[in-house]
Write a protein that holds these residues in place. Structure first.
Motif, PDB file in Angstrom:
ATOM      1  N   GLY A   1       0.808  -1.215   0.000  1.00 15.41           N
ATOM      2  CA  GLY A   1       0.000   0.000   0.000  1.00 15.41           C
ATOM      3  C   GLY A   1       0.832   1.251   0.000  1.00 15.41           C
ATOM      4  N   THR A   2       0.150   2.366   0.340  1.00 21.03           N
ATOM      5  CA  THR A   2       0.766   3.692   0.322  1.00 21.03           C
ATOM      6  C   THR A   2       0.384   4.440   1.587  1.00 21.03           C
ATOM      7  N   VAL A   3       1.334   5.173   2.137  1.00 18.58           N
ATOM      8  CA  VAL A   3       1.052   6.026   3.289  1.00 18.58           C
ATOM      9  C   VAL A   3       0.211   7.195   2.784  1.00 18.58           C
ATOM     10  N   THR A   4      -0.978   7.368   3.361  1.00 20.85           N
ATOM     11  CA  THR A   4      -1.840   8.469   2.924  1.00 20.85           C
ATOM     12  C   THR A   4      -1.831   9.640   3.884  1.00 20.85           C
ATOM     13  N   SER A   5      -1.513   9.383   5.163  1.00 21.29           N
ATOM     14  CA  SER A   5      -1.375  10.495   6.107  1.00 21.29           C
ATOM     15  C   SER A   5      -0.615  10.029   7.345  1.00 21.29           C
ATOM     16  N   ILE A   6      -0.055  11.020   8.033  1.00 19.80           N
ATOM     17  CA  ILE A   6       0.686  10.747   9.266  1.00 19.80           C
ATOM     18  C   ILE A   6       0.239  11.771  10.297  1.00 19.80           C
ATOM     19  N   ASP A   7      -0.113  11.282  11.481  1.00 18.76           N
ATOM     20  CA  ASP A   7      -0.509  12.160  12.572  1.00 18.76           C
ATOM     21  C   ASP A   7       0.255  11.700  13.813  1.00 18.76           C
ATOM     22  N   GLY A   8       1.363  12.375  14.132  1.00 17.17           N
ATOM     23  CA  GLY A   8       2.199  11.972  15.262  1.00 17.17           C
ATOM     24  C   GLY A   8       2.815  10.617  15.017  1.00 17.17           C
ATOM     25  N   ASP A   9       2.507   9.669  15.897  1.00 19.87           N
ATOM     26  CA  ASP A   9       3.045   8.314  15.759  1.00 19.87           C
ATOM     27  C   ASP A   9       2.103   7.378  15.011  1.00 19.87           C
ATOM     28  N   ASN A  10       1.034   7.922  14.456  1.00 21.43           N
ATOM     29  CA  ASN A  10       0.041   7.142  13.729  1.00 21.43           C
ATOM     30  C   ASN A  10       0.176   7.392  12.227  1.00 21.43           C
ATOM     31  N   ALA A  11       0.247   6.331  11.447  1.00 19.34           N
ATOM     32  CA  ALA A  11       0.303   6.464   9.986  1.00 19.34           C
ATOM     33  C   ALA A  11      -0.880   5.716   9.388  1.00 19.34           C
ATOM     34  N   ILE A  12      -1.559   6.356   8.451  1.00 25.17           N
ATOM     35  CA  ILE A  12      -2.648   5.700   7.735  1.00 25.17           C
ATOM     36  C   ILE A  12      -2.057   5.162   6.434  1.00 25.17           C
ATOM     37  N   VAL A  13      -2.200   3.858   6.249  1.00 26.14           N
ATOM     38  CA  VAL A  13      -1.708   3.186   5.046  1.00 26.14           C
ATOM     39  C   VAL A  13      -2.929   2.659   4.305  1.00 26.14           C
ATOM     40  N   THR A  14      -3.046   3.021   3.051  1.00 26.03           N
ATOM     41  CA  THR A  14      -4.160   2.525   2.247  1.00 26.03           C
ATOM     42  C   THR A  14      -3.718   1.240   1.566  1.00 26.03           C
ATOM     43  N   LEU A  15      -4.408   0.161   1.938  1.00 28.05           N
ATOM     44  CA  LEU A  15      -4.179  -1.162   1.361  1.00 28.05           C
ATOM     45  C   LEU A  15      -5.210  -1.397   0.269  1.00 28.05           C
ATOM     46  N   GLU A  16      -5.116  -2.526  -0.387  1.00 27.62           N
ATOM     47  CA  GLU A  16      -6.096  -2.899  -1.411  1.00 27.62           C
ATOM     48  C   GLU A  16      -7.512  -2.931  -0.840  1.00 27.62           C
ATOM     49  N   ASP A  17      -7.635  -3.393   0.430  1.00 24.59           N
ATOM     50  CA  ASP A  17      -8.944  -3.518   1.069  1.00 24.59           C
ATOM     51  C   ASP A  17      -9.392  -2.265   1.809  1.00 24.59           C
ATOM     52  N   GLY A  18      -8.588  -1.208   1.774  1.00 21.18           N
ATOM     53  CA  GLY A  18      -8.950   0.024   2.460  1.00 21.18           C
ATOM     54  C   GLY A  18      -7.856   0.496   3.394  1.00 21.18           C
ATOM     55  N   PRO A  19      -8.099   1.602   4.095  1.00 24.59           N
ATOM     56  CA  PRO A  19      -7.076   2.179   4.965  1.00 24.59           C
ATOM     57  C   PRO A  19      -6.974   1.473   6.314  1.00 24.59           C
ATOM     58  N   VAL A  20      -5.739   1.442   6.842  1.00 26.56           N
ATOM     59  CA  VAL A  20      -5.474   0.925   8.187  1.00 26.56           C
ATOM     60  C   VAL A  20      -4.552   1.901   8.895  1.00 26.56           C
ATOM     61  N   SER A  21      -4.641   1.913  10.203  1.00 24.68           N
ATOM     62  CA  SER A  21      -3.801   2.762  11.028  1.00 24.68           C
ATOM     63  C   SER A  21      -2.712   1.899  11.658  1.00 24.68           C
ATOM     64  N   LEU A  22      -1.466   2.303  11.447  1.00 21.90           N
ATOM     65  CA  LEU A  22      -0.329   1.588  12.023  1.00 21.90           C
ATOM     66  C   LEU A  22       0.526   2.557  12.815  1.00 21.90           C
ATOM     67  N   MET A  23       1.128   2.077  13.882  1.00 19.42           N
ATOM     68  CA  MET A  23       1.993   2.917  14.709  1.00 19.42           C
ATOM     69  C   MET A  23       3.379   3.051  14.061  1.00 19.42           C
ATOM     70  N   ARG A  24       4.015   4.183  14.284  1.00 23.57           N
ATOM     71  CA  ARG A  24       5.337   4.492  13.728  1.00 23.57           C
ATOM     72  C   ARG A  24       6.356   3.380  14.020  1.00 23.57           C
ATOM     73  N   ASP A  25       6.317   2.811  15.233  1.00 26.22           N
ATOM     74  CA  ASP A  25       7.316   1.793  15.580  1.00 26.22           C
ATOM     75  C   ASP A  25       7.082   0.454  14.885  1.00 26.22           C
ATOM     76  N   GLN A  26       6.048   0.368  14.051  1.00 24.24           N
ATOM     77  CA  GLN A  26       5.801  -0.843  13.279  1.00 24.24           C
ATOM     78  C   GLN A  26       6.420  -0.748  11.880  1.00 24.24           C
ATOM     79  N   PHE A  27       7.195   0.316  11.656  1.00 23.59           N
ATOM     80  CA  PHE A  27       7.859   0.531  10.374  1.00 23.59           C
ATOM     81  C   PHE A  27       9.364   0.536  10.556  1.00 23.59           C
ATOM     82  N   ALA A  28      10.060   0.278   9.463  1.00 24.03           N
ATOM     83  CA  ALA A  28      11.526   0.373   9.399  1.00 24.03           C
ATOM     84  C   ALA A  28      11.878   0.608   7.941  1.00 24.03           C
ATOM     85  N   THR A  29      13.166   0.597   7.640  1.00 25.02           N
ATOM     86  CA  THR A  29      13.602   0.616   6.247  1.00 25.02           C
ATOM     87  C   THR A  29      14.387  -0.659   5.995  1.00 25.02           C
ATOM     88  N   ASN A  30      14.345  -1.120   4.746  1.00 26.14           N
ATOM     89  CA  ASN A  30      15.128  -2.308   4.411  1.00 26.14           C
ATOM     90  C   ASN A  30      16.521  -1.889   3.948  1.00 26.14           C
TER      91      ASN A  30
END
Length: 179
Positions: A116-145
């Motif tokens: 998916g794609t990050v559609t918005s970020i509010d503090g430690d919350n990021a909204i990621v739009t997946l194929e099935d719709g948007p989900v909210s994930l916390m910043r610490d659930q991300f990293a870089t490869n």
């Protein structure tokens, strides 16, 4: 006579070398630093990497960095030095993640699947739009490869299971809410 003495000495050296080759770090062993102070405990060993728990960090250390000291395995750094190295790596990883976690960033899973794609970020919350719709994930659930791409710290299967009421392997729950 000298030949027998030289042969006996060579045989003894070979046996001593073989015995020392078998001595080395083992899971559960205490690791010591250059001054003999405790650095941590060996938690795991695999593929030439020894994981040492300092009480603050679990640090991967190359197996060939260990020597044998009078009390057990030794490394050339102190506990404070190893913790400082891990803290610096952690700081760099957080900075890389935060630089990559921006609106319109493509999100991959830990197994390299684009989800998916990050559609918005509010503090430690990021909204990621997946194929099935948007989900909210916390910043610490991300990293870089290794290429710097933004990833979520779960495989696609783990993420989908978490989104459907399961949890990520190892008991770490993914906080994701469908909107």
């Amino acid at each position: 006579m000298k030949f027998k003495t030289a042969f006996a000495a060579a045989a003894a050296l070979t046996l001593a070398t073989a015995a020392n080759a078998q001595v080395g770090p083992e899971v559960g062993a205490t690791v010591y630093g250059p001054e003999g102070n405790t650095v941590g405990t060996i938690e795991a060993m695999q593929d030439g990497v020894v994981v040492v728990n300092t009480g603050t960090y679990t640090a991967p250390v190359p197996a060939n960095a260990f020597g044998e000291g009078p009390e057990g395995p030794i490394v050339s750094v102190t506990k404070d030095q190893l913790n400082a190295m891990m803290a610096e790596q952690e700081k760099q990883m957080i900075a890389a993640r935060d630089a990559a976690l921006i609106e319109n960033a493509t999100v991959l899973t830990a197994d390299g699947v684009e989800i998916g794609t990050v559609t918005s970020i509010d503090g430690d919350n990021a909204i990621v739009t997946l194929e099935d719709g948007p989900v909210s994930l916390m910043r610490d659930q991300f990293a870089t490869n290794e290429t710097g791409a933004l990833i979520v710290l779960a495989t696609k299967d783990q993420l989908m299971a978490a989104l459907n009421g399961g949890s990520v392997e190892g008991g770490e729950a993914m906080e994701a809410d469908a909107e």
